[in-house]
Design a protein around this motif. Structure first.
Motif, PDB file in Angstrom:
ATOM      1  N   ASP A  89       0.830  -1.215   0.000  1.00  0.00           N
ATOM      2  CA  ASP A  89       0.000   0.000   0.000  1.00  0.00           C
ATOM      3  C   ASP A  89       0.860   1.260   0.000  1.00  0.00           C
ATOM      4  OD1 ASP A  89      -2.362  -1.447  -0.008  1.00  0.00           O
ATOM      5  OD2 ASP A  89      -2.675  -1.289   2.157  1.00  0.00           O
ATOM      6  N   GLU A 127       1.094   4.137  -3.155  1.00  0.00           N
ATOM      7  CA  GLU A 127       0.932   5.588  -3.013  1.00  0.00           C
ATOM      8  C   GLU A 127       2.142   6.328  -3.598  1.00  0.00           C
ATOM      9  OE1 GLU A 127      -1.636   7.358  -1.888  1.00  0.00           O
ATOM     10  OE2 GLU A 127      -2.877   5.665  -1.250  1.00  0.00           O
ATOM     11  N   GLU A 173      -3.442  -6.378  -7.537  1.00  0.00           N
ATOM     12  CA  GLU A 173      -4.465  -5.614  -8.244  1.00  0.00           C
ATOM     13  C   GLU A 173      -5.066  -6.408  -9.398  1.00  0.00           C
ATOM     14  OE1 GLU A 173      -5.770  -2.710  -7.077  1.00  0.00           O
ATOM     15  OE2 GLU A 173      -4.510  -3.318  -5.407  1.00  0.00           O
ATOM     16  N   ARG A 190      -7.638  -8.672  -7.927  1.00  0.00           N
ATOM     17  CA  ARG A 190      -8.826  -7.907  -7.540  1.00  0.00           C
ATOM     18  C   ARG A 190      -9.677  -7.576  -8.770  1.00  0.00           C
ATOM     19  NH1 ARG A 190     -10.312  -2.966  -7.830  1.00  0.00           N
ATOM     20  NH2 ARG A 190      -8.286  -2.132  -8.453  1.00  0.00           N
ATOM     21  N   GLU A 207     -11.549  -0.175 -15.153  1.00  0.00           N
ATOM     22  CA  GLU A 207     -11.135  -0.319 -13.751  1.00  0.00           C
ATOM     23  C   GLU A 207      -9.798   0.376 -13.502  1.00  0.00           C
ATOM     24  OE1 GLU A 207     -12.537  -1.724 -10.998  1.00  0.00           O
ATOM     25  OE2 GLU A 207     -14.371  -2.063 -12.139  1.00  0.00           O
ATOM     26  N   ALA A 223     -10.036   4.234 -13.668  1.00  0.00           N
ATOM     27  CA  ALA A 223     -10.783   4.835 -12.556  1.00  0.00           C
ATOM     28  C   ALA A 223      -9.982   4.880 -11.258  1.00  0.00           C
ATOM     29  CB  ALA A 223     -12.082   4.051 -12.330  1.00  0.00           C
ATOM     30  N   ASN A 224      -8.841   4.202 -11.218  1.00  0.00           N
ATOM     31  CA  ASN A 224      -8.065   4.105  -9.985  1.00  0.00           C
ATOM     32  C   ASN A 224      -6.738   4.846 -10.144  1.00  0.00           C
ATOM     33  OD1 ASN A 224      -6.381   3.281  -7.845  1.00  0.00           O
ATOM     34  ND2 ASN A 224      -7.425   1.316  -7.686  1.00  0.00           N
ATOM     35  N   LEU A 263      -3.554   2.896 -10.061  1.00  0.00           N
ATOM     36  CA  LEU A 263      -3.277   2.005 -11.186  1.00  0.00           C
ATOM     37  C   LEU A 263      -2.927   2.771 -12.459  1.00  0.00           C
ATOM     38  CD1 LEU A 263      -6.090  -0.654 -10.658  1.00  0.00           C
ATOM     39  CD2 LEU A 263      -3.701  -0.721  -9.915  1.00  0.00           C
TER      40      LEU A 263
END
Length: 198
Positions: free
Chosen positions: A26, A30, A74, A77, A106, A109-110, A113
């Protein structure tokens, strides 16, 4: 996700190993989004995760391993979401178009990513996308169980992954343009491949 003090203390306890790895991934995600994938080193990741470099190296051998862990997580997911959305589409050509557009949507939108597809980082994304676990996950969602030892289907799975990366790195004019390209050029290949015997 806020970690607060949940990870203070024993980074190496068996019950915390998975949580610690997730915390590191995580923190890296970032940093990748903020600074670019290529610009982030292990010292940066350790600092952002709140651990020593020695601890970081207990979980990941190098920054490539961190990148790969993030991409695998990811991919799993996204694949789970795509499988849920598109598993009932019987036609392989229609399913591939829907799944590929869903994957692109997907990722776009992230922010964590889409950062991988900036010009300076798209090469890294392209190389990692060809990892066998990424390809197998996507192929299984799109086609169902696929024997990737079959050379034609393995090439097809690798090519489809490259098409997704290409759409993310160099988008079409709009969503309709991207759909039209996939319907015209990708769907017939997938339909032909799955209509022919192994």
């Amino acid at each position: 996700m806020s970690w607060g003090n949940s990870m203070s203390g024993d980074w190496l306890g068996a019950e915390r190993a998975d949580l610690a790895a997730e915390r590191i991934i995580d923190a890296a995600a970032e940093l990748f989004a903020e600074h670019g994938v290529a610009a982030v080193g292990m010292a940066d990741i350790a600092k952002a995760a709140g651990c020593s470099r020695a601890t970081l190296y207990r979980y990941f051998d190098n920054r490539h391993a961190v990148r790969l862990a993030f991409v695998h997580r990811e991919t799993r997911r996204i694949v789970a979401q795509l499988d849920e959305r598109f598993r009932d589409i019987a036609d392989p050509g229609a399913r591939i178009v829907a799944a590929m557009l869903g994957a692109v949507e997907e990722v776009r939108a992230n922010p964590l990513l889409i950062a991988w597809f900036r010009p300076a980082d798209s090469g890294t994304a392209g190389r990692i996308s060809q990892d066998s676990d990424v390809i197998e996950s996507l192929a299984a969602t799109i086609f169902g169980p696929v024997d990737l030892t079959d050379p034609e289907r393995s090439r097809l799975a690798r090519w489809l992954t490259r098409v997704i990366v290409s759409l993310l790195s160099a988008p079409g004019r709009d969503a309709a343009d991207e759909r039209a390209m996939l319907e015209e050029f990708v769907a017939p290949v997938v339909t032909r491949t799955f209509a022919s015997p192994n």
